[in-house]
Write a protein that holds these residues in place. Structure first.
Motif, mmCIF file in Angstrom:
data_model
loop_
_atom_site.group_PDB
_atom_site.id
_atom_site.type_symbol
_atom_site.label_atom_id
_atom_site.label_comp_id
_atom_site.label_asym_id
_atom_site.label_seq_id
_atom_site.Cartn_x
_atom_site.Cartn_y
_atom_site.Cartn_z
ATOM 1 N N GLY A 1 29.622 -5.098 42.698
ATOM 2 C CA GLY A 1 28.550 -4.144 42.989
ATOM 3 C C GLY A 1 28.917 -3.373 44.240
ATOM 4 O O GLY A 1 29.729 -3.832 45.060
ATOM 5 N N VAL B 1 24.600 -3.893 48.180
ATOM 6 C CA VAL B 1 23.626 -4.178 47.105
ATOM 7 C C VAL B 1 23.020 -5.571 47.239
ATOM 8 O O VAL B 1 22.020 -5.894 46.597
ATOM 9 C CB VAL B 1 24.223 -4.045 45.673
ATOM 10 C CG1 VAL B 1 24.413 -2.617 45.279
ATOM 11 C CG2 VAL B 1 25.480 -4.870 45.528
ATOM 12 N N LYS C 1 25.306 -8.623 47.631
ATOM 13 C CA LYS C 1 26.201 -9.628 47.032
ATOM 14 C C LYS C 1 26.139 -10.935 47.818
ATOM 15 O O LYS C 1 26.129 -12.019 47.256
ATOM 16 C CB LYS C 1 27.641 -9.086 46.952
ATOM 17 C CG LYS C 1 27.753 -7.876 46.029
ATOM 18 C CD LYS C 1 29.166 -7.433 45.808
ATOM 19 C CE LYS C 1 29.791 -6.753 46.997
ATOM 20 N NZ LYS C 1 29.193 -5.444 47.342
ATOM 21 N N HIS D 1 33.512 -4.725 45.876
ATOM 22 C CA HIS D 1 32.878 -3.484 45.433
ATOM 23 C C HIS D 1 33.868 -2.700 44.572
ATOM 24 O O HIS D 1 33.558 -1.647 44.065
ATOM 25 C CB HIS D 1 32.429 -2.640 46.634
ATOM 26 C CG HIS D 1 33.568 -2.131 47.458
ATOM 27 N ND1 HIS D 1 34.159 -2.883 48.434
ATOM 28 C CD2 HIS D 1 34.237 -0.948 47.427
ATOM 29 C CE1 HIS D 1 35.141 -2.178 48.975
ATOM 30 N NE2 HIS D 1 35.215 -1.007 48.390
ATOM 31 N N GLU E 1 27.293 -8.614 37.649
ATOM 32 C CA GLU E 1 27.301 -7.253 38.198
ATOM 33 C C GLU E 1 25.922 -6.935 38.778
ATOM 34 O O GLU E 1 24.901 -7.075 38.086
ATOM 35 C CB GLU E 1 27.642 -6.277 37.070
ATOM 36 C CG GLU E 1 27.996 -4.918 37.611
ATOM 37 C CD GLU E 1 28.075 -3.873 36.514
ATOM 38 O OE1 GLU E 1 28.321 -4.232 35.353
ATOM 39 O OE2 GLU E 1 27.855 -2.699 36.866
ATOM 40 N N PRO F 1 23.378 -4.205 40.139
ATOM 41 C CA PRO F 1 23.226 -2.742 40.067
ATOM 42 C C PRO F 1 22.921 -2.119 41.432
ATOM 43 O O PRO F 1 22.313 -2.770 42.283
ATOM 44 C CB PRO F 1 22.028 -2.569 39.115
ATOM 45 C CG PRO F 1 21.305 -3.853 39.137
ATOM 46 C CD PRO F 1 22.285 -4.932 39.492
ATOM 47 N N ASN G 1 22.725 1.579 49.602
ATOM 48 C CA ASN G 1 21.971 0.505 48.948
ATOM 49 C C ASN G 1 20.981 -0.216 49.871
ATOM 50 O O ASN G 1 20.445 0.406 50.774
ATOM 51 C CB ASN G 1 22.937 -0.458 48.259
ATOM 52 C CG ASN G 1 23.634 0.242 47.115
ATOM 53 O OD1 ASN G 1 22.987 0.643 46.167
ATOM 54 N ND2 ASN G 1 24.944 0.444 47.235
#
Ligand SMILES: Nc1ncnc2c1ncn2[C@@H]1O[C@H](COP(=O)(O)OP(=O)(O)OP(=O)(O)O)[C@@H](O)[C@H]1O
Length: 457
Positions: free
Chosen positions: A166, A170, A172, A280, A306, A308, A354
């Protein structure tokens, strides 16, 4: 005093229940405690056949076997009680003539035990929920995100290697922590390392540790590596796509052999670490470009998840802001509410950075906000105007064209809008400010005044 004469009085004074059963299974005596504890009048039991009252009675077993049963737990159906008793054969002239049983009603204890079991189950459930608190942060309305979260929850309890992909920011690492906390390893360490921050020459010593004197400048007493620090727990390797091919070969060997050597060491150490990797980058592309080993990819890509980008889960923005505000209200000792119109503006922006960018913006807003609620003006102008930072050219650009002529606006405003767009366009297309000034045909002073006025920095 002759004890034999007082035997009956002694039995009657005991607090524990006593029952004497003859060899032919007839109940020949119960004491006062028996009648009181089990609410059975003497005449209802004495002289009756025990095998007819309680056909599975443990006393019958002692009559059959002739062997005592001590501290024996059973449930007496005819009494509706859990009891614990000692059953001893009565021997006369070497022959068994019956069984004497001294027993206690333990129904209360059994009830408490059951209650305790329920509490244990409840506390396990609460612990499970507590361990899932990071998963709570990842609650989502959006199907793609929901899939990522439910897959993570499913694999958390296994030891499978996970690859989180991702865009940057985001969440992770939030996922990796949630997986660790929901796993059986949650009481052991979670160690996170950003591979991009480790120089290639130090990779081995960082990951495996080194023994004293392993190399010039090595630490006295040696050094624990990350694998050792995470022993029994989880190692989160962030930015795995930034790893050199040399480091990749070393990591692959350890994953394959499940053991490793410290730098300068001779004693292999077992690998007891769950590995979660994140990137990423598109590792398939990196494999094609020769930057990433295919064999390592297959080893780490056992469970790919994954995540988003935020622009694809804008419905989650209000929930994310709630959580971010909860954290920040502690830091800034300030409670700030957020209205729907502010949320609407934040939802219009595409958040290229993000959740990290959203967190930073909310922190920026809370720091400057003087009221108990956010106003649209508290939102940084680049977000309100939907500008994105262009790293290459080092300034903010609009990434969504605004309507050229908004007829609701007056002429002055339309002129300003056109002037602003013209300046931005020129700034974007030129490499230096002097070049832009030349094309625009205005003085340097006027140029900078307009940049300030239109917030083009
Ligand atoms: N669901 C969430 N709720 C609250 N904060 C979040 C959430 N997801 C991410 N964040 C916050 O956003 C920031 C970035 O998250 P994180 O470091 O996990 O992202 P990442 O994908 O690992 O980024 P990078 O690839 O740059 O390492 C952190 O401050 C994290 O606390």
């Amino acid at each position: 005093m002759k004890l034999e004469n007082h035997l009956l009085a002694i039995l009657e004074s005991l607090h524990d229940a006593v029952i004497v059963v003859s060899k032919d299974c007839t109940v020949i005596y119960v004491n006062k405690a028996y009648t009181e504890n089990f609410a059975v009048p003497k005449e209802k039991i004495e002289g009756k056949k025990l095998d007819q009252i309680e056909e599975t009675s443990r006393i019958l077993e002692v009559i059959r076997s002739g062997k005592p049963l001590l501290n024996d737990y059973s449930y007496v159906h005819s009494l509706g009680k859990h009891v614990c008793g000692n059953m001893t054969p009565l021997i006369d002239n070497g022959e068994m003539i019956g069984v004497v049983t001294i027993m206690k009603d333990i129904s209360e204890v059994t009830k408490l035990e059951k209650e305790l079991d329920k509490y244990i189950e409840y506390s396990n459930e609460l612990r499970k929920q507590l361990n899932q608190k990071n998963f709570f942060l990842l609650k989502s309305e959006v199907p793609k995100m929901k899939t990522a979260v439910s897959l993570s929850q499913k694999v958390a309890e296994t030891t499978a290697t996970i690859l989180l992909t991702g865009e940057s920011g985001v969440g992770k690492e939030v996922f990796a922590r949630a997986i660790h906390e929901a796993s059986k390893r949650h009481e052991k360490p979670f160690v996170a390392i950003n591979i991009a921050s480790v120089p290639d020459s130090l990779f081995e010593s960082e990951l495996f540790g080194h023994v004293e004197g392993a190399f010039t400048g090595s630490r006295k007493g040696g050094k624990k590596g990350l694998l050792e620090a995470a022993h029994g727990g989880t190692l989160f390797l962030d930015e795995i796509g930034e790893m050199s091919l040399n480091a990749q070969a070393k990591l692959l060997r350890v994953i394959q052999e499940r053991e490793y050597l410290k730098v300068g060491g001779t004693q292999p150490l077992p690998l007891d670490v769950r590995i979660i990797c994140a990137t990423h980058r598109n590792l398939n592309e990196e494999i094609k470009r020769g930057n990433f080993r295919e064999d390592l990819f297959y080893r780490i890509n056992v469970v790919p998840i994954e995540i988003p980008p935020l622009r694809e889960r804008k419905a989650d923005i209000p929930f994310l802001i709630d959580n971010i505000l909860k954290d920040l209200s502690v830091k800034y000792m300030k409670h700030v509410a957020i209205d729907d119109d502010v949320i609407d503006v934040l939802k219009r922006y595409d958040w290229p950075g993000n959740v990290r960018e959203l967190t930073n913006v909310i922190e920026q807003m809370i720091a400057v906000c003087t009221d108990s609620y956010f106003k649209v003006e508290d939102i940084p102008s680049r977000i309100r105007e939907r500008k994105r930072f262009n790293e290459k050219e080092n300034f903010f650009v609009n990434f969504e064209p605004t309507s050229r002529f908004n007829l609701d606006k007056g002429l002055q405003e339309l002129l300003e809008q056109t002037e602003r767009e013209a300046i931005m366009e020129v700034v974007k297309k030129t490499r230096t400010r002097s070049e832009a000034i030349k094309i625009l045909g205005i003085s340097r002073k006027a140029f900078y005044a307009k940049l300030k006025k239109y917030n083009v920095l």
